[in-house]
Design a protein around this motif. Structure first.
Motif, PDB file in Angstrom:
ATOM      1  N   ASP A   1       5.578  13.273   1.314  1.00 44.17           N
ATOM      2  CA  ASP A   1       6.026  12.016   1.922  1.00 44.17           C
ATOM      3  C   ASP A   1       5.232  10.849   1.354  1.00 44.17           C
ATOM      4  N   LEU A   2       5.972   9.856   0.877  1.00 42.11           N
ATOM      5  CA  LEU A   2       5.351   8.621   0.402  1.00 42.11           C
ATOM      6  C   LEU A   2       5.433   7.586   1.516  1.00 42.11           C
ATOM      7  N   HIS A   3       4.274   7.191   2.043  1.00 45.70           N
ATOM      8  CA  HIS A   3       4.197   6.150   3.067  1.00 45.70           C
ATOM      9  C   HIS A   3       3.931   4.824   2.361  1.00 45.70           C
ATOM     10  N   THR A   4       4.806   3.852   2.610  1.00 45.34           N
ATOM     11  CA  THR A   4       4.661   2.518   2.019  1.00 45.34           C
ATOM     12  C   THR A   4       4.491   1.498   3.117  1.00 45.34           C
ATOM     13  N   THR A   5       3.497   0.648   2.976  1.00 42.95           N
ATOM     14  CA  THR A   5       3.234  -0.404   3.958  1.00 42.95           C
ATOM     15  C   THR A   5       3.217  -1.757   3.266  1.00 42.95           C
ATOM     16  N   PHE A   6       4.007  -2.685   3.781  1.00 39.04           N
ATOM     17  CA  PHE A   6       3.941  -4.084   3.371  1.00 39.04           C
ATOM     18  C   PHE A   6       3.028  -4.797   4.366  1.00 39.04           C
ATOM     19  N   HIS A   7       1.932  -5.334   3.888  1.00 32.32           N
ATOM     20  CA  HIS A   7       1.017  -6.090   4.747  1.00 32.32           C
ATOM     21  C   HIS A   7       1.457  -7.558   4.715  1.00 32.32           C
ATOM     22  N   THR A   8       2.147  -8.018   5.737  1.00 34.21           N
ATOM     23  CA  THR A   8       2.660  -9.381   5.765  1.00 34.21           C
ATOM     24  C   THR A   8       1.841 -10.226   6.732  1.00 34.21           C
TER      25      THR A   8
ATOM     26  N   GLU B   1       0.848  -1.192   0.000  1.00 34.54           N
ATOM     27  CA  GLU B   1       0.000   0.000   0.000  1.00 34.54           C
ATOM     28  C   GLU B   1       0.886   1.245   0.000  1.00 34.54           C
ATOM     29  N   ARG B   2       0.617   2.167  -0.906  1.00 31.27           N
ATOM     30  CA  ARG B   2       1.381   3.410  -1.001  1.00 31.27           C
ATOM     31  C   ARG B   2       0.430   4.600  -0.972  1.00 31.27           C
ATOM     32  N   GLU B   3       0.797   5.612  -0.200  1.00 32.89           N
ATOM     33  CA  GLU B   3      -0.033   6.812  -0.122  1.00 32.89           C
ATOM     34  C   GLU B   3       0.849   8.031   0.126  1.00 32.89           C
ATOM     35  N   TYR B   4       0.598   9.096  -0.647  1.00 27.82           N
ATOM     36  CA  TYR B   4       1.338  10.345  -0.491  1.00 27.82           C
ATOM     37  C   TYR B   4       0.644  11.254   0.520  1.00 27.82           C
ATOM     38  N   TYR B   5       1.453  11.954   1.297  1.00 28.20           N
ATOM     39  CA  TYR B   5       0.961  12.944   2.254  1.00 28.20           C
ATOM     40  C   TYR B   5       1.703  14.253   2.040  1.00 28.20           C
TER      41      TYR B   5
ATOM     42  N   LYS C   1       2.797 -11.781   9.163  1.00 29.88           N
ATOM     43  CA  LYS C   1       3.321 -11.644  10.520  1.00 29.88           C
ATOM     44  C   LYS C   1       3.294 -10.209  11.037  1.00 29.88           C
ATOM     45  N   GLY C   2       2.593  -9.335  10.313  1.00 24.12           N
ATOM     46  CA  GLY C   2       2.479  -7.952  10.760  1.00 24.12           C
ATOM     47  C   GLY C   2       2.982  -6.977   9.709  1.00 24.12           C
ATOM     48  N   ASP C   3       2.532  -5.739   9.806  1.00 19.08           N
ATOM     49  CA  ASP C   3       2.862  -4.724   8.823  1.00 19.08           C
ATOM     50  C   ASP C   3       4.293  -4.216   8.981  1.00 19.08           C
ATOM     51  N   LEU C   4       4.883  -3.824   7.838  1.00 19.40           N
ATOM     52  CA  LEU C   4       6.154  -3.108   7.792  1.00 19.40           C
ATOM     53  C   LEU C   4       5.874  -1.756   7.141  1.00 19.40           C
ATOM     54  N   HIS C   5       6.403  -0.693   7.745  1.00 22.67           N
ATOM     55  CA  HIS C   5       6.052   0.655   7.290  1.00 22.67           C
ATOM     56  C   HIS C   5       7.302   1.500   7.101  1.00 22.67           C
ATOM     57  N   GLY C   6       7.365   2.227   5.969  1.00 25.10           N
ATOM     58  CA  GLY C   6       8.482   3.123   5.692  1.00 25.10           C
ATOM     59  C   GLY C   6       8.000   4.422   5.082  1.00 25.10           C
ATOM     60  N   VAL C   7       8.849   5.459   5.152  1.00 21.28           N
ATOM     61  CA  VAL C   7       8.492   6.781   4.636  1.00 21.28           C
ATOM     62  C   VAL C   7       9.661   7.336   3.823  1.00 21.28           C
ATOM     63  N   GLN C   8       9.366   7.777   2.609  1.00 22.80           N
ATOM     64  CA  GLN C   8      10.364   8.406   1.754  1.00 22.80           C
ATOM     65  C   GLN C   8       9.858   9.783   1.346  1.00 22.80           C
ATOM     66  N   ARG C   9      10.706  10.794   1.496  1.00 20.29           N
ATOM     67  CA  ARG C   9      10.322  12.178   1.179  1.00 20.29           C
ATOM     68  C   ARG C   9      10.759  12.507  -0.243  1.00 20.29           C
ATOM     69  N   PHE C  10       9.790  12.905  -1.066  1.00 15.94           N
ATOM     70  CA  PHE C  10      10.034  13.203  -2.473  1.00 15.94           C
ATOM     71  C   PHE C  10       9.873  14.687  -2.755  1.00 15.94           C
ATOM     72  N   SER C  11      10.718  15.178  -3.659  1.00 23.11           N
ATOM     73  CA  SER C  11      10.641  16.564  -4.103  1.00 23.11           C
ATOM     74  C   SER C  11       9.688  16.676  -5.281  1.00 23.11           C
ATOM     75  N   THR C  12       8.957  17.769  -5.329  1.00 23.78           N
ATOM     76  CA  THR C  12       8.067  18.013  -6.460  1.00 23.78           C
ATOM     77  C   THR C  12       8.777  18.789  -7.572  1.00 23.78           C
ATOM     78  N   VAL C  13      10.051  19.155  -7.335  1.00 25.39           N
ATOM     79  CA  VAL C  13      10.786  19.940  -8.337  1.00 25.39           C
ATOM     80  C   VAL C  13      12.051  19.249  -8.807  1.00 25.39           C
ATOM     81  N   GLY C  14      12.193  17.939  -8.480  1.00 28.86           N
ATOM     82  CA  GLY C  14      13.309  17.172  -9.025  1.00 28.86           C
ATOM     83  C   GLY C  14      14.529  17.051  -8.148  1.00 28.86           C
ATOM     84  N   GLU C  15      14.463  17.503  -6.900  1.00 24.65           N
ATOM     85  CA  GLU C  15      15.583  17.312  -5.985  1.00 24.65           C
ATOM     86  C   GLU C  15      15.672  15.833  -5.595  1.00 24.65           C
TER      87      GLU C  15
END
Length: 375
Positions: free
Chosen positions: A86-93, A73-77, A95-109
């Motif tokens: 921020d792109l929040h990514t969740t792996f639904h496993t 599951e992926r969702e931008y905030y 044995k329980g969820d794994l969650h990570g966050v990656q910050r993306f630039s809207t101008v190419g940084e």
């Protein structure tokens, strides 16, 4: 002898006689979207003067394959800064969820990892609990790119890398701790991923795509991040099986590995890598191209050795000197591609000096490799 760009590149892969070294602008391919209009003359010059290396991305999801649509599951905030999301990514496993966050630039940084998915050793068991069914492979996009490129270059199929697939969701710090605290589990995960990569590579080959393959990621398992033993245990033994399968089918291998690789060149040759990129000189790397070519000759294809920082910052006279030295040393191998150490269009607001140096690299680089023409 006068070769087309495709013939030249393929002969470098295969260790056959060439007419002159190849010239590459990493990140260039036809119909590339401009990050800034200032790059237009660079794109136009590269289209005219370089040998094209174009990438075809496969559809493989190494974590759960065909189940990705159900389990990932992926969702931008929005953030408090308009140019970042921020792109929040969740792996639904199971044995329980794994969650990570990656910050993306809207101008190419460049993006930033704010939170890695794998935080504790037990998360590795969650990762392995995800069901997996191999993705299908559609060769049509590859052949469309190949038709577009024609004799101007080659199209390389991108494969995910078993070790990199783990590092992406642990980060280098946790991976270093895990390599000591739960080494067998790290090896188990990479081993599972390695089998998936091998199987998918064979699927691509079975579809008749007998062309160069490429991957990135081994640099995350080299000093100073990890040790030479880690490289052997987590990279060499798995990547070699993929290289063997690719070679057995009549195709070739291109690998990207930043950093200090002088002591690993022999291992890459044993692994079966046909072209190694980007051969960084000091301070980022440790490659003295003249010495390393004297040591290994034409046993591997050499690509790179021009640091992107020098194109960004060097005075034109110094950049010309670097190109001179690089071409002279690389040409002696008979298997050389002049190339910067990173993609050229990584900066949304390039300086005039940078654009001028990119054009100098292309025009003077073309002049220097052309001066090496044989026959």
């Amino acid at each position: 002898m006068k070769l087309t760009s495709r013939e030249r590149i393929m002969r470098i892969f295969r260790n056959e006689e060439i007419d002159k070294p190849a010239l590459k602008l990493w990140g260039f391919e036809p119909n590339l979207k401009l990050l800034n209009p200032a790059y237009r003359p660079v794109i136009e010059t590269a289209a005219e003067k370089t040998d094209w290396f174009v990438n075809a991305v496969s559809s493989m999801n190494i974590y759960c394959g065909k189940y990705a649509g159900q389990l990932i599951e992926r969702e931008y905030y929005e953030t408090d800064q308009p140019i970042w999301r921020d792109l929040h990514t969740t792996f639904h496993t199971p044995k329980g969820d794994l969650h990570g966050v990656q910050r993306f630039s809207t101008v190419g940084e460049p993006s930033y990892m704010m939170e890695y998915m794998i935080k504790e050793p037990e998360d590795l068991d969650k990762l392995l609990s995800m069901p997996y069914e191999e993705d299908d492979y559609d060769a049509a996009p590859f052949y469309e790119k190949k038709a577009m490129v024609g004799e101007r270059g080659v199209v390389m199929t991108y494969l995910d890398h078993a070790g990199y697939a783990l590092q992406r969701i642990t980060g280098s710090e946790n991976l270093a701790y895990f390599s000591v605290d739960c080494r067998e589990k790290v090896d188990e995960v990479i081993g599972v991923f390695g089998k998936r990569v091998l199987s998918y590579a064979k699927k691509i080959l079975a579809a008749g795509v007998i062309e160069p393959f490429m991957w990135v990621g081994p640099e995350l398992f080299t000093p100073p991040l990890l040790s030479p033993k880690d490289f052997d245990d987590f990279v060499f033994k798995y990547d070699k099986t993929v290289c063997d399968a690719i070679h057995n089918a009549g195709a070739n291998v291109w690998v990207h590995c930043h950093g200090k690789v002088a002591e690993l060149v022999g291992r890459y040759i044993e692994m079966g890598v046909d072209i190694l990129n980007p051969l960084e000189p000091p301070k980022n790397g440790d490659i003295n191209l003249k010495k390393i070519v004297e040591q290994y000759g034409n046993r591997i294809g050499w690509e790179g050795n021009i640091e992107i920082q020098d194109i960004l910052q060097a005075q034109p006279k110094h950049l010309k000197t670097l190109i001179d030295e690089c071409v002279e040393a690389g040409n002696r191998s008979g298997r050389f591609v002049l190339c910067p150490s990173a993609g050229f269009m990584e900066y949304p607001r390039p300086s005039k000096e940078y654009i001028d140096n990119l054009l100098l690299y292309l025009n003077y680089g073309f002049e220097r490799v052309e001066a090496c023409r044989r026959g």
